[in-house]
Design a protein around this motif. Structure first.
Motif, PDB file in Angstrom:
ATOM      1  N   VAL A  18      -5.341 -19.949  -7.040  1.00 61.87           N
ATOM      2  CA  VAL A  18      -4.349 -20.141  -8.073  1.00 61.87           C
ATOM      3  C   VAL A  18      -3.169 -20.842  -7.238  1.00 61.87           C
ATOM      4  N   GLN A  19      -2.577 -21.948  -7.382  1.00 64.31           N
ATOM      5  CA  GLN A  19      -1.646 -22.816  -6.724  1.00 64.31           C
ATOM      6  C   GLN A  19      -0.440 -23.007  -7.832  1.00 64.31           C
ATOM      7  N   LEU A  20       0.321 -22.257  -7.737  1.00 67.96           N
ATOM      8  CA  LEU A  20       1.652 -22.636  -8.192  1.00 67.96           C
ATOM      9  C   LEU A  20       2.496 -23.745  -7.648  1.00 67.96           C
ATOM     10  N   GLU A  21       3.070 -24.428  -8.542  1.00 60.67           N
ATOM     11  CA  GLU A  21       3.986 -25.722  -8.071  1.00 60.67           C
ATOM     12  C   GLU A  21       5.510 -25.341  -8.067  1.00 60.67           C
ATOM     13  N   LYS A  22       6.120 -25.880  -6.793  1.00 64.13           N
ATOM     14  CA  LYS A  22       7.467 -25.365  -6.401  1.00 64.13           C
ATOM     15  C   LYS A  22       8.206 -26.508  -6.057  1.00 64.13           C
ATOM     16  N   THR A  23       9.604 -26.689  -6.281  1.00 57.91           N
ATOM     17  CA  THR A  23      10.305 -27.631  -5.767  1.00 57.91           C
ATOM     18  C   THR A  23      11.530 -26.694  -5.311  1.00 57.91           C
ATOM     19  N   THR A  24      11.830 -27.042  -3.989  1.00 62.21           N
ATOM     20  CA  THR A  24      12.987 -26.001  -3.527  1.00 62.21           C
ATOM     21  C   THR A  24      14.036 -26.843  -2.371  1.00 62.21           C
ATOM     22  N   VAL A  25      15.023 -26.250  -2.070  1.00 63.99           N
ATOM     23  CA  VAL A  25      15.872 -26.934  -1.229  1.00 63.99           C
ATOM     24  C   VAL A  25      15.358 -26.805   0.214  1.00 63.99           C
ATOM     25  N   PRO A  26      15.255 -28.144   0.890  1.00 65.46           N
ATOM     26  CA  PRO A  26      14.523 -28.055   2.277  1.00 65.46           C
ATOM     27  C   PRO A  26      15.124 -27.093   3.276  1.00 65.46           C
ATOM     28  N   ASP A  27      14.052 -26.453   4.115  1.00 65.34           N
ATOM     29  CA  ASP A  27      14.306 -25.579   5.210  1.00 65.34           C
ATOM     30  C   ASP A  27      15.488 -24.412   4.687  1.00 65.34           C
ATOM     31  N   SER A  28      15.546 -23.846   3.483  1.00 67.14           N
ATOM     32  CA  SER A  28      16.429 -22.917   2.882  1.00 67.14           C
ATOM     33  C   SER A  28      15.630 -21.538   3.113  1.00 67.14           C
ATOM     34  N   THR A  29      16.324 -20.566   3.396  1.00 73.42           N
ATOM     35  CA  THR A  29      15.986 -19.197   3.451  1.00 73.42           C
ATOM     36  C   THR A  29      15.595 -18.690   2.017  1.00 73.42           C
ATOM     37  N   SER A  30      16.382 -19.178   1.071  1.00 78.69           N
ATOM     38  CA  SER A  30      15.893 -18.854  -0.375  1.00 78.69           C
ATOM     39  C   SER A  30      14.452 -19.388  -0.751  1.00 78.69           C
ATOM     40  N   ASN A  31      13.991 -20.449  -0.054  1.00 76.55           N
ATOM     41  CA  ASN A  31      12.503 -20.785  -0.235  1.00 76.55           C
ATOM     42  C   ASN A  31      11.559 -19.625   0.220  1.00 76.55           C
ATOM     43  N   ILE A  32      11.964 -19.273   1.331  1.00 85.28           N
ATOM     44  CA  ILE A  32      10.957 -18.277   2.110  1.00 85.28           C
ATOM     45  C   ILE A  32      10.916 -16.896   1.141  1.00 85.28           C
ATOM     46  N   TYR A  33      12.175 -16.533   0.901  1.00 80.36           N
ATOM     47  CA  TYR A  33      12.446 -15.419   0.075  1.00 80.36           C
ATOM     48  C   TYR A  33      11.685 -15.423  -1.250  1.00 80.36           C
ATOM     49  N   MET A  34      11.559 -16.691  -1.996  1.00 80.53           N
ATOM     50  CA  MET A  34      11.162 -16.663  -3.262  1.00 80.53           C
ATOM     51  C   MET A  34       9.607 -16.727  -3.102  1.00 80.53           C
ATOM     52  N   ASP A  35       9.193 -17.285  -1.835  1.00 77.54           N
ATOM     53  CA  ASP A  35       7.609 -17.411  -1.669  1.00 77.54           C
ATOM     54  C   ASP A  35       7.041 -15.831  -1.439  1.00 77.54           C
ATOM     55  N   LEU A  36       7.932 -15.334  -0.710  1.00 81.21           N
ATOM     56  CA  LEU A  36       7.402 -13.683  -0.660  1.00 81.21           C
ATOM     57  C   LEU A  36       7.397 -12.986  -1.713  1.00 81.21           C
ATOM     58  N   LEU A  37       8.303 -13.125  -2.498  1.00 79.69           N
ATOM     59  CA  LEU A  37       8.148 -12.517  -3.899  1.00 79.69           C
ATOM     60  C   LEU A  37       7.045 -12.926  -4.579  1.00 79.69           C
ATOM     61  N   ILE A  38       6.932 -14.254  -4.981  1.00 79.37           N
ATOM     62  CA  ILE A  38       5.726 -14.664  -5.764  1.00 79.37           C
ATOM     63  C   ILE A  38       4.595 -14.147  -5.349  1.00 79.37           C
ATOM     64  N   ASN A  39       4.244 -14.503  -3.788  1.00 75.07           N
ATOM     65  CA  ASN A  39       2.898 -13.862  -3.195  1.00 75.07           C
ATOM     66  C   ASN A  39       2.782 -12.449  -3.333  1.00 75.07           C
ATOM     67  N   LYS A  40       3.871 -11.741  -3.339  1.00 74.89           N
ATOM     68  CA  LYS A  40       3.684 -10.268  -3.516  1.00 74.89           C
ATOM     69  C   LYS A  40       2.980 -10.059  -4.868  1.00 74.89           C
ATOM     70  N   TYR A  41       3.571 -10.568  -5.935  1.00 78.90           N
ATOM     71  CA  TYR A  41       3.051 -10.360  -7.311  1.00 78.90           C
ATOM     72  C   TYR A  41       1.605 -10.804  -7.468  1.00 78.90           C
ATOM     73  N   LEU A  42       1.328 -12.124  -6.933  1.00 77.13           N
ATOM     74  CA  LEU A  42       0.031 -12.709  -7.050  1.00 77.13           C
ATOM     75  C   LEU A  42      -1.072 -11.915  -6.335  1.00 77.13           C
ATOM     76  N   ASN A  43      -0.700 -11.435  -5.003  1.00 79.04           N
ATOM     77  CA  ASN A  43      -1.713 -10.700  -4.348  1.00 79.04           C
ATOM     78  C   ASN A  43      -2.054  -9.372  -4.903  1.00 79.04           C
ATOM     79  N   THR A  44      -1.066  -8.735  -5.503  1.00 77.40           N
ATOM     80  CA  THR A  44      -1.153  -7.482  -6.100  1.00 77.40           C
ATOM     81  C   THR A  44      -1.991  -7.643  -7.349  1.00 77.40           C
ATOM     82  N   ALA A  45      -1.641  -8.644  -8.221  1.00 76.26           N
ATOM     83  CA  ALA A  45      -2.435  -8.797  -9.283  1.00 76.26           C
ATOM     84  C   ALA A  45      -3.995  -9.146  -8.843  1.00 76.26           C
ATOM     85  N   ASN A  46      -4.084  -9.894  -7.865  1.00 80.85           N
ATOM     86  CA  ASN A  46      -5.479 -10.347  -7.368  1.00 80.85           C
ATOM     87  C   ASN A  46      -6.390  -9.049  -6.952  1.00 80.85           C
TER      88      ASN A  46
END
Length: 388
Positions: free
Chosen positions: A115-143
């Protein structure tokens, strides 16, 4: 005690010049005390990121569960699915992360496909990393569930995901001590003290030595009934008395501004460090006093030496902001080690063997400067006496 009395008569005649540096220091200390703001609390606090959630897939329980989970950990901002509006929202920081769920997401998740979700983010932002962690946590648990429980319905899958992802670990910050609000403020005070202390000692001792090193007066003293040993003892006593009095005057304001804090371990170490530095400054001032030949040169040396060492050693500019080459040069001055010790003293919450070893090492280095410079000065004085 004729020499001792004459020493302080000369000091009193130059009191106006010495008072200038004392007043400058007191003004700096008062301005620092009134304008200083304590540092902000640096404890971790959870901050929710503004995100936009766009679903191009079917309205399945799995997608709804992902949206609900993200809504619990971020702020969902409703933005129309229009490229220009989404770009504007990202540019003006109305959102920092745009997540788009592609067509076929639900089927791919349930079948175990990539599964590949599409994202558009503010470059080099901490919020980008934080949201990636949350989404990956949800997807990995579901998988994990779809892999080991392939027949699980979406409703049950989402229920399990909500239950698992709701678990959180409580983190408790434990500190064995507290950092006083006066610690950093007093550190700045004692750092600035080195500039005024150095300038006052150089000017005061040089003004005395200019008089006693006058060729005619020196010859008259040599044939006087007062023995040279007694004369030298009174001169040393006068220098020590002047240095201690100067130190006491300069530190007196700290007791007024910081009160009982000066009697804590941090305050006592700051006082001890400043006294040790006073001895080094006294030795250097005594050497300069035996080298300077005129009052004009005396003022120039006092300003250049006191200001120069202060700038490169971290008095006016923090050592953390100075370059390595500058600090290497500064390490050949006692002011650098004095400021270094002050920074370590005020930064410590509790004093242990490691921190005290570093602090006292700096003080020993300062004493080493005092002894080495005094030895050079005594050799110089003896050589001049032989030449005379």
């Amino acid at each position: 005690m004729q020499v001792y009395k004459a020493f302080f008569k000369i000091i009193l005649k130059n009191r106006i010049q010495l008072m200038i540096y004392l007043v400058v220091f007191m003004v700096l200390a008062l301005l620092l005390s009134s304008s200083y703001n304590p540092p902000q609390d640096t404890d971790f606090t959870k901050v929710k990121v503004n995100i936009a959630f766009i679903n191009d897939d079917i309205d399945s329980p799995l997608v709804a569960g992902l949206q609900t989970y993200l809504g619990e950990n971020a702020n969902l901002v409703a933005i129309p699915d229009d490229t220009q509006k989404l770009q504007d929202a990202l540019f003006f920081r109305d959102v920092e992360y745009i997540l788009r769920v592609p067509v076929g997401f639900t089927d791919a998740m349930l079948s175990g496909s990539a599964v590949q979700l599409e994202k558009t983010t503010v470059p080099d932002s901490t919020s980008n990393i934080y949201m990636d962690l949350l989404i990956n946590k949800y997807l990995n648990t579901a998988n994990t569930y779809t892999t080991y429980l392939p027949g699980l319905s979406q409703t049950d899958l989402v229920a399990h995901l909500q239950e698992d992802l709701a678990n959180a670990t409580e983190v408790t910050m434990i500190s064995s001590g507290t950092h006083s609000a006066y610690a950093e403020k007093s550190g700045y005070y004692f750092n600035y003290l080195s500039y005024s202390l150095f300038a006052i000692l150089i000017l005061g001792i040089c003004s005395v030595m200019l008089v006693f090193n006058n060729t005619d007066l020196k010859r008259r003293n040599l044939v006087s009934p007062l023995r040279s040993a007694n004369m030298n003892f009174q001169m040393i006593l006068g220098n020590l008395s002047f240095a201690v009095i100067t130190w006491l005057v300069l530190i007196s304001a700290s007791f007024v501004m910081y009160g009982s804090f000066m009697f804590t371990a941090t305050g006592r170490l700051l006082l001890l460090n400043s006294f040790v530095f006073t001895l080094a400054a006294l030795s250097i001032s005594y050497l300069i006093g035996n080298l300077v030949k005129s009052r004009g040169a005396m003022s120039a040396v006092a300003n250049v030496f006191a200001l120069g060492t202060s700038f490169i050693s971290g008095v006016f500019v923090p050592q953390a902001l100075l370059g390595d080459n500058v600090l290497t040069i500064a390490s050949f001055t006692p002011t650098y080690w004095y400021v270094k010790a002050n920074n370590e003293i005020t930064a410590a919450v509790n004093f242990n063997a490691a921190s005290l070893t570093s602090i006292f090492t700096s003080m020993i280095v300062i004493l080493g400067f005092a002894v080495a410079v005094l030895a050079v000065t005594l050799v110089l004085i003896k050589q001049r006496r032989l030449d005379a």
